[in-house]
Enzyme design. Structure first.
Site, PDB file in Angstrom:
ATOM      1  N   HIS A   5       0.666  -1.497  -0.347  1.00  0.00           N
ATOM      2  CA  HIS A   5       0.152  -0.351  -0.198  1.00  0.00           C
ATOM      3  C   HIS A   5       0.764   1.230  -0.027  1.00  0.00           C
ATOM      4  CE1 HIS A   5      -2.604   3.095   1.841  1.00  0.00           C
ATOM      5  NE2 HIS A   5      -3.858   2.478   0.788  1.00  0.00           N
ATOM      6  N   ASP A  25       0.894   4.234   1.201  1.00  0.00           N
ATOM      7  CA  ASP A  25       1.418   4.498   2.977  1.00  0.00           C
ATOM      8  C   ASP A  25       2.027   3.195   3.146  1.00  0.00           C
ATOM      9  OD1 ASP A  25       0.007   6.997   1.848  1.00  0.00           O
ATOM     10  OD2 ASP A  25      -2.372   5.286   3.638  1.00  0.00           O
ATOM     11  N   LYS A  26       1.939   2.619   3.334  1.00  0.00           N
ATOM     12  CA  LYS A  26       2.824   1.557   4.127  1.00  0.00           C
ATOM     13  C   LYS A  26       4.595   1.312   2.700  1.00  0.00           C
ATOM     14  CE  LYS A  26       1.282  -0.001   7.846  1.00  0.00           C
ATOM     15  NZ  LYS A  26       1.781   0.994   8.617  1.00  0.00           N
ATOM     16  N   GLU A  70      10.478  11.310   7.093  1.00  0.00           N
ATOM     17  CA  GLU A  70       8.826  10.865   6.517  1.00  0.00           C
ATOM     18  C   GLU A  70       9.231  10.500   5.153  1.00  0.00           C
ATOM     19  OE1 GLU A  70       6.079  11.788   8.607  1.00  0.00           O
ATOM     20  OE2 GLU A  70       6.790  12.684  10.793  1.00  0.00           O
ATOM     21  N   GLU A 126      14.268  15.264  10.225  1.00  0.00           N
ATOM     22  CA  GLU A 126      15.435  15.767  10.596  1.00  0.00           C
ATOM     23  C   GLU A 126      16.432  14.436  11.493  1.00  0.00           C
ATOM     24  OE1 GLU A 126      12.721  18.213  10.289  1.00  0.00           O
ATOM     25  OE2 GLU A 126      12.039  16.765  12.080  1.00  0.00           O
ATOM     26  N   LYS A 144      -5.477  -4.172  -0.082  1.00  0.00           N
ATOM     27  CA  LYS A 144      -6.282  -4.006   1.329  1.00  0.00           C
ATOM     28  C   LYS A 144      -7.402  -5.112   1.471  1.00  0.00           C
ATOM     29  CE  LYS A 144      -7.716   0.118   1.846  1.00  0.00           C
ATOM     30  NZ  LYS A 144      -8.083   2.263   1.500  1.00  0.00           N
ATOM     31  N   PHE A 182      -7.421  -4.081 -11.074  1.00  0.00           N
ATOM     32  CA  PHE A 182      -6.837  -3.361 -10.359  1.00  0.00           C
ATOM     33  C   PHE A 182      -5.904  -3.626 -10.750  1.00  0.00           C
ATOM     34  CE2 PHE A 182      -5.319  -3.149  -5.227  1.00  0.00           C
ATOM     35  CZ  PHE A 182      -4.491  -1.643  -5.534  1.00  0.00           C
ATOM     36  N   ASP A 188      -1.864   5.982  -6.091  1.00  0.00           N
ATOM     37  CA  ASP A 188      -2.445   6.229  -5.212  1.00  0.00           C
ATOM     38  C   ASP A 188      -1.280   7.381  -4.547  1.00  0.00           C
ATOM     39  OD1 ASP A 188      -3.804   8.453  -3.837  1.00  0.00           O
ATOM     40  OD2 ASP A 188      -4.685   6.416  -2.459  1.00  0.00           O
ATOM     41  N   ALA A 189      -0.976   8.013  -4.446  1.00  0.00           N
ATOM     42  CA  ALA A 189       0.114   8.973  -3.220  1.00  0.00           C
ATOM     43  C   ALA A 189       0.410   8.248  -2.035  1.00  0.00           C
ATOM     44  CB  ALA A 189       0.166  10.417  -3.699  1.00  0.00           C
ATOM     45  N   ARG A 195      -0.225   7.093   8.093  1.00  0.00           N
ATOM     46  CA  ARG A 195      -2.219   7.904   7.206  1.00  0.00           C
ATOM     47  C   ARG A 195      -1.910   6.593   8.108  1.00  0.00           C
ATOM     48  NH1 ARG A 195      -2.768  11.271   2.521  1.00  0.00           N
ATOM     49  NH2 ARG A 195      -1.532   9.250   1.433  1.00  0.00           N
ATOM     50  N   LYS A 196      -1.418   5.510   8.288  1.00  0.00           N
ATOM     51  CA  LYS A 196      -2.563   4.010   8.553  1.00  0.00           C
ATOM     52  C   LYS A 196      -2.177   4.218  10.027  1.00  0.00           C
ATOM     53  CE  LYS A 196      -4.124   3.416   4.835  1.00  0.00           C
ATOM     54  NZ  LYS A 196      -4.447   4.642   4.801  1.00  0.00           N
ATOM     55  N   LYS A 240      10.149   7.340  13.754  1.00  0.00           N
ATOM     56  CA  LYS A 240      10.600   8.189  15.229  1.00  0.00           C
ATOM     57  C   LYS A 240      11.284   7.365  15.953  1.00  0.00           C
ATOM     58  CE  LYS A 240       6.838  10.624  14.569  1.00  0.00           C
ATOM     59  NZ  LYS A 240       5.051  10.893  15.885  1.00  0.00           N
ATOM     60  N   LYS A 271      10.997  10.079  21.153  1.00  0.00           N
ATOM     61  CA  LYS A 271       9.472  10.814  20.618  1.00  0.00           C
ATOM     62  C   LYS A 271       8.459   9.597  21.448  1.00  0.00           C
ATOM     63  CE  LYS A 271      11.931  12.408  16.929  1.00  0.00           C
ATOM     64  NZ  LYS A 271      12.834  12.185  17.048  1.00  0.00           N
ATOM     65  N   ASP A 318       4.888   9.807  21.483  1.00  0.00           N
ATOM     66  CA  ASP A 318       3.805   8.744  20.113  1.00  0.00           C
ATOM     67  C   ASP A 318       4.856   7.672  19.921  1.00  0.00           C
ATOM     68  OD1 ASP A 318       2.577  11.101  20.187  1.00  0.00           O
ATOM     69  OD2 ASP A 318       3.942  11.777  17.965  1.00  0.00           O
TER      70      ASP A 318
END
Length: 392
Positions: free
Chosen positions: A17, A19-20, A45, A58, A172, A237, A245-246, A251-252, A272, A276, A278
């Site tokens: 995917h 994003d992955k 990122e 960074e 998906k 598909f 798709d960008a 995002r997931k 990260k 961090k 998060d």
């Protein structure tokens, strides 16, 4: 009053995917930097689109003079990720896509918050983190997200092995799981969209390929005559991945955690470093919730932690056992700081997080995996259960 009979749905996405793909590249870069410098601070990122990958963020190193040397390796790391995932499309190919690296030195003002003026190590940012566990599966994870991941991992295995050469990386899936008396008993809807080799393949053709693997993955009896299948419901598909798709790192986050069955603090994980919170405190919260359930203190447990940038200790610890607890949630809240140091340094030390173990987390969930011999998925251990039971 808690509902006992209901249908709950979660989705997962494959390593291909868009994003992955970005999560994988970001975490592979993190791993490479931690392998060179276990104290590296990284916020990486990635953005991917047709024939192009852009990397930014960074980096702070113990020896900042080495940054330029390490940066020269970044394009090859990205290409290796894309190749391993399996992209060799005309408009997204590991060997020909353009890689732009914009990583640069970490802000001194961010660094001072982590270092702390008092000599302790503060949190890398403010925020809230949640961990969750439930005894409805052996992995102490919600069934819908656990089995959604399992389906896509199995399809990736047979694609990469050559057993199913007509499958492609982007996919998906979504499962609607039926619960009775609070426990999962069946699947009412199975949704799968997977990239495939050519436009002559119909939805029925793709279902014929994937159905045996889905049936193997799901528990016996969960699929019956009433289960509805939606395989490639829009039809063809073939154009997939970042060409279709960008993609973007982070995002997931619901796919990464509990599939919507539990709260999420909002922060993404991939790219990260473990200073961090998060990432590291979300791992700690899962570790604590899982050990509460493993100890038999509750059938379900949510743990929330909160932090302020530059402050070492968590501002709050919250526990909810949804009326399933053998002890009061307040007793668990009091026990937690007795059995684990929840400062950023304490979490990293307890779970041994300053090592290159993150690229493997980038797809198929950060939770519900088996702890690994090299320290990967250390937050999935249940070695704290006895101490928690003793302190409550």
């Amino acid at each position: 009053m808690a509902r006992n009979d209901y249908i709950f749905t979660s989705e997962s996405v494959s390593e291909g995917h868009p994003d992955k793909v970005c999560d994988r590249i970001s975490d592979a870069i993190l791993d490479a930097l931690l392998a060179e410098d276990p104290l590296a601070r990284v916020a990486c990122e990635t953005f991917a689109t047709t024939n192009r990958v852009v990397i930014g963020g960074e980096v702070g190193l113990t020896d900042q003079a080495k940054l330029a040397e390490y940066m020269g390796r970044i394009p090859d790391i990205a290409r290796d990720c894309i190749r391993d995932i399996g992209y060799e499309q005309d408009k997204f190919h590991w060997n020909t896509c353009e890689i732009t690296n914009l990583l640069h030195e970490q802000s001194a003002h961010i660094a001072q918050g982590v270092t702390g003026e008092r000599g302790d190590e503060g949190a890398g940012d403010q925020g809230i983190m949640f961990g969750y566990a439930t005894n409805e599966t052996d992995a102490l994870m919600p069934a819908p997200i656990l089995f959604s991941h399992a389906i896509l991992r199995r399809l990736a295995e047979v694609r990469k092995s050559g057993e199913e050469p007509l499958l492609r990386p982007d996919a998906k899936t979504q499962l609607s799981v039926r619960y009775e008396n609070g426990k999962p008993v069946g699947v009412t809807q199975i949704v799968l969209s997977t990239q495939h080799a050519d436009d002559s393949q119909s939805s029925d053709d793709i279902r014929a390929i994937v159905e045996p693997y889905i049936r193997d993955v799901l528990p016996d009896g969960w699929i019956d005559a009433s289960t509805e299948w939606w395989v490639n419901p829009t039809g063809t598909f073939v154009i997939g991945g970042p060409d279709g798709d960008a993609g973007l790192t982070g995002r997931k986050i619901i796919v990464d955690t509990y599939g919507g069955a539990a709260p999420h603090g909002g922060g993404a994980f991939s790219g990260k470093d473990p200073t961090k919170v998060d990432r590291s405190a979300a791992y700690a919260a899962r570790y604590l919730a899982k050990n509460v359930v493993a100890a038999g203190l509750a059938e379900r447990c949510t743990i929330q932690l909160s932090y302020a940038i530059g402050v070492a200790k968590p501002l709050s610890i919250y526990c909810d056992t949804f009326g399933t607890g053998e002890v009061e949630p307040a007793a668990i809240e009091k026990a937690i700081p007795k059995v684990m140091d929840l400062t950023p340094r304490g979490i990293r030390t307890h779970l041994d997080l300053n090592r290159p173990i993150y690229a493997r987390t980038a797809a198929y969930g950060h939770f519900g995996r088996d702890p690994e011999a090299d320290g990967g998925f250390s937050w999935e251990r249940t070695d704290l259960a006895e101490a928690l039971a003793r302190e409550t």
